[in-house]
Scaffold this motif. Structure first.
Motif, PDB file in Angstrom:
ATOM      1  N   THR A  66      16.430 -20.297 -17.961  1.00  0.00           N
ATOM      2  CA  THR A  66      14.881 -19.967 -17.529  1.00  0.00           C
ATOM      3  C   THR A  66      13.772 -20.074 -18.274  1.00  0.00           C
ATOM      4  N   GLY A  67      14.034 -20.459 -19.419  1.00  0.00           N
ATOM      5  CA  GLY A  67      12.780 -20.710 -20.608  1.00  0.00           C
ATOM      6  C   GLY A  67      12.771 -19.417 -21.180  1.00  0.00           C
ATOM      7  N   LYS A  68      13.875 -18.816 -21.882  1.00  0.00           N
ATOM      8  CA  LYS A  68      13.655 -17.427 -22.727  1.00  0.00           C
ATOM      9  C   LYS A  68      13.418 -18.087 -24.143  1.00  0.00           C
ATOM     10  N   THR A  69      13.950 -19.179 -24.599  1.00  0.00           N
ATOM     11  CA  THR A  69      13.765 -19.565 -26.087  1.00  0.00           C
ATOM     12  C   THR A  69      12.358 -19.485 -26.578  1.00  0.00           C
ATOM     13  N   PRO A  70      11.481 -20.287 -25.498  1.00  0.00           N
ATOM     14  CA  PRO A  70      10.080 -20.517 -25.979  1.00  0.00           C
ATOM     15  C   PRO A  70       9.463 -19.068 -25.987  1.00  0.00           C
ATOM     16  N   VAL A  71       9.790 -18.048 -25.123  1.00  0.00           N
ATOM     17  CA  VAL A  71       9.190 -16.661 -25.097  1.00  0.00           C
ATOM     18  C   VAL A  71       9.883 -16.095 -26.539  1.00  0.00           C
ATOM     19  N   VAL A  72      10.970 -16.216 -26.941  1.00  0.00           N
ATOM     20  CA  VAL A  72      11.409 -15.627 -28.095  1.00  0.00           C
ATOM     21  C   VAL A  72      10.574 -16.183 -29.246  1.00  0.00           C
ATOM     22  N   ILE A  73      10.372 -17.446 -29.183  1.00  0.00           N
ATOM     23  CA  ILE A  73       9.837 -18.123 -30.453  1.00  0.00           C
ATOM     24  C   ILE A  73       7.999 -17.604 -30.494  1.00  0.00           C
ATOM     25  N   ALA A  74       7.720 -17.626 -29.134  1.00  0.00           N
ATOM     26  CA  ALA A  74       6.283 -16.926 -29.084  1.00  0.00           C
ATOM     27  C   ALA A  74       6.199 -15.523 -29.671  1.00  0.00           C
ATOM     28  N   ILE A  75       6.917 -14.690 -29.062  1.00  0.00           N
ATOM     29  CA  ILE A  75       6.830 -13.360 -29.681  1.00  0.00           C
ATOM     30  C   ILE A  75       7.210 -13.132 -31.237  1.00  0.00           C
ATOM     31  N   ALA A  76       8.041 -14.276 -31.683  1.00  0.00           N
ATOM     32  CA  ALA A  76       8.266 -14.005 -33.305  1.00  0.00           C
ATOM     33  C   ALA A  76       6.962 -14.680 -33.965  1.00  0.00           C
ATOM     34  N   HIS A  77       6.332 -15.665 -33.366  1.00  0.00           N
ATOM     35  CA  HIS A  77       4.987 -15.882 -34.162  1.00  0.00           C
ATOM     36  C   HIS A  77       4.083 -14.847 -33.980  1.00  0.00           C
ATOM     37  N   LYS A  78       3.819 -14.080 -32.786  1.00  0.00           N
ATOM     38  CA  LYS A  78       2.595 -13.341 -32.558  1.00  0.00           C
ATOM     39  C   LYS A  78       3.256 -12.122 -33.499  1.00  0.00           C
ATOM     40  N   LEU A  79       4.439 -11.464 -33.663  1.00  0.00           N
ATOM     41  CA  LEU A  79       4.758 -10.497 -34.431  1.00  0.00           C
ATOM     42  C   LEU A  79       4.467 -10.755 -35.911  1.00  0.00           C
ATOM     43  N   ARG A  80       4.887 -11.804 -36.314  1.00  0.00           N
ATOM     44  CA  ARG A  80       4.400 -12.145 -37.895  1.00  0.00           C
ATOM     45  C   ARG A  80       3.088 -12.175 -37.950  1.00  0.00           C
ATOM     46  N   ALA A  81       2.199 -12.774 -37.086  1.00  0.00           N
ATOM     47  CA  ALA A  81       0.765 -12.912 -37.103  1.00  0.00           C
ATOM     48  C   ALA A  81       0.011 -11.285 -37.428  1.00  0.00           C
ATOM     49  N   LEU A  82       0.940 -10.377 -36.690  1.00  0.00           N
ATOM     50  CA  LEU A  82       0.463  -9.068 -36.728  1.00  0.00           C
ATOM     51  C   LEU A  82       0.938  -8.124 -37.913  1.00  0.00           C
ATOM     52  N   GLY A  83       1.616  -8.986 -38.978  1.00  0.00           N
ATOM     53  CA  GLY A  83       2.259  -8.403 -39.898  1.00  0.00           C
ATOM     54  C   GLY A  83       3.773  -7.793 -40.221  1.00  0.00           C
ATOM     55  N   TRP A  84       4.278  -8.044 -38.771  1.00  0.00           N
ATOM     56  CA  TRP A  84       5.535  -7.657 -38.742  1.00  0.00           C
ATOM     57  C   TRP A  84       6.657  -8.904 -39.287  1.00  0.00           C
ATOM     58  N   THR A  85       8.099  -8.441 -39.864  1.00  0.00           N
ATOM     59  CA  THR A  85       8.712  -9.478 -40.090  1.00  0.00           C
ATOM     60  C   THR A  85      10.173  -9.444 -39.251  1.00  0.00           C
ATOM     61  N   PRO A  86      10.025 -10.343 -38.284  1.00  0.00           N
ATOM     62  CA  PRO A  86      11.088 -10.405 -37.301  1.00  0.00           C
ATOM     63  C   PRO A  86      12.092 -11.064 -37.665  1.00  0.00           C
ATOM     64  N   GLY A  87      13.381 -10.452 -37.142  1.00  0.00           N
ATOM     65  CA  GLY A  87      14.424 -11.292 -37.236  1.00  0.00           C
ATOM     66  C   GLY A  87      15.131 -11.274 -35.970  1.00  0.00           C
ATOM     67  N   ILE A  88      16.044 -12.443 -35.488  1.00  0.00           N
ATOM     68  CA  ILE A  88      16.577 -12.771 -34.478  1.00  0.00           C
ATOM     69  C   ILE A  88      17.887 -12.389 -34.036  1.00  0.00           C
ATOM     70  N   VAL A  89      18.502 -11.972 -33.249  1.00  0.00           N
ATOM     71  CA  VAL A  89      19.962 -11.992 -32.820  1.00  0.00           C
ATOM     72  C   VAL A  89      20.189 -12.689 -31.670  1.00  0.00           C
ATOM     73  N   SER A  90      21.392 -13.081 -31.574  1.00  0.00           N
ATOM     74  CA  SER A  90      21.825 -14.082 -30.325  1.00  0.00           C
ATOM     75  C   SER A  90      23.117 -14.104 -30.384  1.00  0.00           C
ATOM     76  N   ARG A  91      23.936 -14.385 -29.175  1.00  0.00           N
ATOM     77  CA  ARG A  91      25.412 -14.579 -28.879  1.00  0.00           C
ATOM     78  C   ARG A  91      25.574 -15.738 -29.778  1.00  0.00           C
ATOM     79  N   GLY A  92      25.009 -16.768 -29.685  1.00  0.00           N
ATOM     80  CA  GLY A  92      25.444 -18.156 -30.533  1.00  0.00           C
ATOM     81  C   GLY A  92      26.066 -18.901 -29.597  1.00  0.00           C
ATOM     82  N   TYR A  93      25.606 -19.213 -28.436  1.00  0.00           N
ATOM     83  CA  TYR A  93      26.599 -19.967 -27.129  1.00  0.00           C
ATOM     84  C   TYR A  93      26.841 -21.449 -27.731  1.00  0.00           C
ATOM     85  N   GLY A  94      27.959 -21.586 -27.825  1.00  0.00           N
ATOM     86  CA  GLY A  94      28.484 -23.166 -28.103  1.00  0.00           C
ATOM     87  C   GLY A  94      28.934 -23.210 -29.530  1.00  0.00           C
ATOM     88  N   ALA A  95      28.374 -22.021 -30.373  1.00  0.00           N
ATOM     89  CA  ALA A  95      29.099 -22.268 -31.688  1.00  0.00           C
ATOM     90  C   ALA A  95      30.460 -21.744 -31.921  1.00  0.00           C
TER      91      ALA A  95
END
Length: 375
Positions: A66-95
């Motif tokens: 549905t377009g989740k990945t661009p939303v995750v990327i946008a959130i990560a960029h925004k949080l970093r710009a606000l001084g956070w240090t974001p990390g990502i967790v995922s199932r890792g589908y296909g790995a």
């Protein structure tokens, strides 16, 4: 379009209406509903252990991208710009999954981490951890990268073993389809879930005429904790904050990157340069038609559109069978195609554009409040 993709497209089309096929599958959908309710009751009776870090889950209700990945990327960029240090967790589908979580940062091997986590890592620079049990992935992420102070879960809305502070549902033009659970419809859980989340992001919604924030999804209306089309809302251990806020989103091409050389060209310049060039496009994403429509909408001469199964491993190059002078792929495909030295291939990079960009500030405040409660 390959037979498997053609079948998938037909199934999604059937799921948009309540026809005889859907009706015949309703008994199986009731079983799905029973399983979902049992899982939620179990999660309510035995809540997932809280994390030391605030966590936001970005997921969806329907099967398919549905377009989740661009939303995750946008959130990560925004949080970093606000001084956070974001990390990502995922199932890792296909790995190639192992018994232990995998962690990494920077350019990651899609075969080991999955194409979407590899794409997110490259786009954001954020550390990533993958494992089917996302709570274990989060634990490994914190241990390997102690500077991380906020976690973004790519998918995992239905993974109730992962505690969370904020929930986001990303929808596309399909909405909730016919409102029925799998396999009679496209829903992984009842549409009542929409009443429980904090934000609903509508991918492809027209900004000028989109619904106001707080309104329900297409075919669904909020009413005193109930939601039409999916049954009654189920209690949740996560605190409720009232009606969800609804945001429109579009994916806007920003540049094209030559896969072999890494040269990037601004999107308008690249389109002007190749408007009359015979072109093919290859996409192994959840909704490949959206990518092809983007190219056609830009006025490009798309002669061949090849849709591969979502998360296709690209074990063999699909490009040699194409005779067009130019081939366009998505960034999700690019993390798996670097080894193919085909000078015709260009990667189309997109970014999310929101009807109200300030929603990311409100999201950050919710996470900040959650962090403050932990101290």
């Amino acid at each position: 379009m390959k037979p498997a993709e053609l079948l998938r497209a037909r199934v999604h089309a059937l799921w948009q209406k309540k026809g005889p096929v859907s009706a015949a599958l309703l008994p199986f959908a009731w079983i799905t509903g029973l399983v979902v309710r049992r899982r939620k009751r179990r999660a309510l009776a035995q809540p997932a252990p809280p994390s030391a870090l605030p966590t936001v889950v970005v997921g969806n209700l329907v099967v398919g991208g549905t377009g989740k990945t661009p939303v995750v990327i946008a959130i990560a960029h925004k949080l970093r710009a606000l001084g956070w240090t974001p990390g990502i967790v995922s199932r890792g589908y296909g790995a190639q999954q192992g018994s232990d979580p995998r962690t990494g940062q920077g350019p990651l091997d899609a075969a080991e981490f999955g194409d979407e986590p590899a794409l997110i890592a490259r786009a954001t620079g954020a550390p990533v951890a993958v494992h089917p049990q996302r709570s274990r992935a989060r634990q490994a992420l914190v241990q390997r990268f102690p500077d991380v102070d906020v976690v973004i879960s790519d998918d995992g809305l239905q993974h109730l073993a992962l505690s969370r502070d904020v929930e986001i549902v990303v929808q596309d033009a399909r909405g909730i389809g016919n409102g029925r659970l799998l396999p009679a419809g496209p829903l992984r859980e009842p549409a009542a879930k929409l009443a429980e989340v904090d934000f609903i992001v509508d991918n492809g919604a027209p900004f000028s005429e989109g619904p106001a924030a707080g309104h329900a999804a297409d075919g669904v209306s909020f009413d005193n904790g109930r939601i039409d089309g999916g049954g009654q809302a189920v209690e949740t251990s996560r605190p409720r904050r009232g009606r969800p806020e609804r945001i429109g989103m579009r994916l806007r091409p920003t540049s094209a990157e030559h896969l072999s050389s890494g040269v990037r060209v601004a999107w308008p310049d690249w389109v002007a340069r190749h408007r009359n060039t015979p072109m093919a496009a290859v996409a192994a994403i959840g909704q490949p038609a959206r990518f092809f429509d983007t190219l056609r909408g830009a006025g490009l001469r798309l002669e061949r559109a090849l849709a591969l199964p979502d998360h296709d491993a690209y074990e063999q190059t699909p490009f040699t069978a194409l005779n067009q002078a130019l081939i366009a792929i998505t960034a999700k495909d690019a993390v798996k195609c670097g080894r193919f030295a085909d000078p015709r291939v260009w990667v189309v990079h997109v970014e999310a554009s929101f009807s109200d960009p300030s929603w990311l500030d409100r999201l950050a405040k919710l996470l900040g409040d959650a962090a403050a409660q932990r101290h």
